[in-house]
Design an enzyme around this catalytic site. Sequence first.
Site, PDB file in Angstrom:
ATOM      1  N   GLU A 119      44.255  39.680  41.593  1.00 13.91           N
ATOM      2  CA  GLU A 119      43.861  41.027  41.334  1.00 13.91           C
ATOM      3  C   GLU A 119      42.366  41.427  42.011  1.00 13.91           C
ATOM      4  OE1 GLU A 119      43.493  41.886  37.152  1.00 13.91           O
ATOM      5  OE2 GLU A 119      45.595  41.225  36.765  1.00 13.91           O
ATOM      6  N   GLY A 120      41.594  40.387  42.367  1.00 13.44           N
ATOM      7  CA  GLY A 120      40.415  40.611  42.722  1.00 13.44           C
ATOM      8  C   GLY A 120      39.304  40.418  41.682  1.00 13.44           C
TER       9      GLY A 120
END
Length: 370
Positions: A337-338
């Site tokens: 997702e980051g």
Amino acid sequence: MSSAQFSDSTLSTLWTCPQVADIHDTALAGRVQHKLDVKTKPQGSLGMLEQQALRIASIVGNESPQLFAPQMVVFAADHGLAAQGVSAYPADVTWQMVENFLSGGAAVSVLSRQNGVALNVVDCGVARDFEVREQDPEHKLPKADEPRLWRRKVAYGTADCSQGPAMTELQCAMALRNGSELVKKLPGNALLLGEMGIANTSSASLLLARLCGESIEAVTGVGTGLSSEGLLHKIAVLKQVLDFHADVQEPLAVLAAMGGLEIATMTGAVLQAAAERRVIVVDGFITTAAVLVASRLQPHVLQRCVYAHRSGEPGHTRMLAHLQAQPMLDWQLRLGEGSGAALAWPLLMSACTMLNEMASFESAGVSTKS
């Protein structure tokens, strides 16, 4: 034998790769190192914080660097290979998590909001259309602290790369161009990379195995949580994919044959951000795979990258070693997702603050070492 007859020369006629120059500056690096060495501390005692300060200063070309308007960009797409049972989760989770990002409930949403990082979600190839929302129109300024959806769908997911190429040359070129053009629209001087796509750890493993000559067994992990039997099945499927595409060797051709639309779009974004001398904050396994492809096209991309963490995915350690990259955190994160990039962001801000605001021995009137 793969049915794909891709070549990088053909793909380059469909998309113009940004040129990434060498930014090594011995004089600047010397000035920044001296600035660090005379601060009120034993030399090198802030360890990696000092290394990151030097790296950021070198990227932005200023001995007093300022990071501003950071942009988290989560690239999302579906993978046809998911039909082969290589993930513990169904493909619908991709679009469901995109909705979660946009509603503010995902880990990357929470951590980006906490740290003042703008959240951008890019539909690169999700197998579902999203409802129109107020944040969509590109002629409007985004509302503060609200995620923004960018519609850059090239296809409704890739094809199953165990049966043929994941993308056509045109699809791959469009995704690369979408990534580079998107970065041109984003403010700030820092790009934080995130991704979402069920089965995209498989694509990352395939890219690493082919581009770096690693065995697929050594670089394939459980992804979203496969059982031991599931992992063995995943490895068997990925071996089949590599055999099917045995004739594909060049970086862009490998990306088109075995990659994902989100990885291709991210590769274009990385190249553009590097050309603009933005600080590129690399998250985990899949985002590093995009950097790997980008670096095979423009090696100086790596000068602009900082690596947030070492993933719990076994392939990530090997990929980082090939890139000679030292990650900041080693917390066994493997969410994607980051989320790792968002976690690491305050450390990069701290590196700049330390470099710019910490006193020197002379200015503080503190005695130096005898």
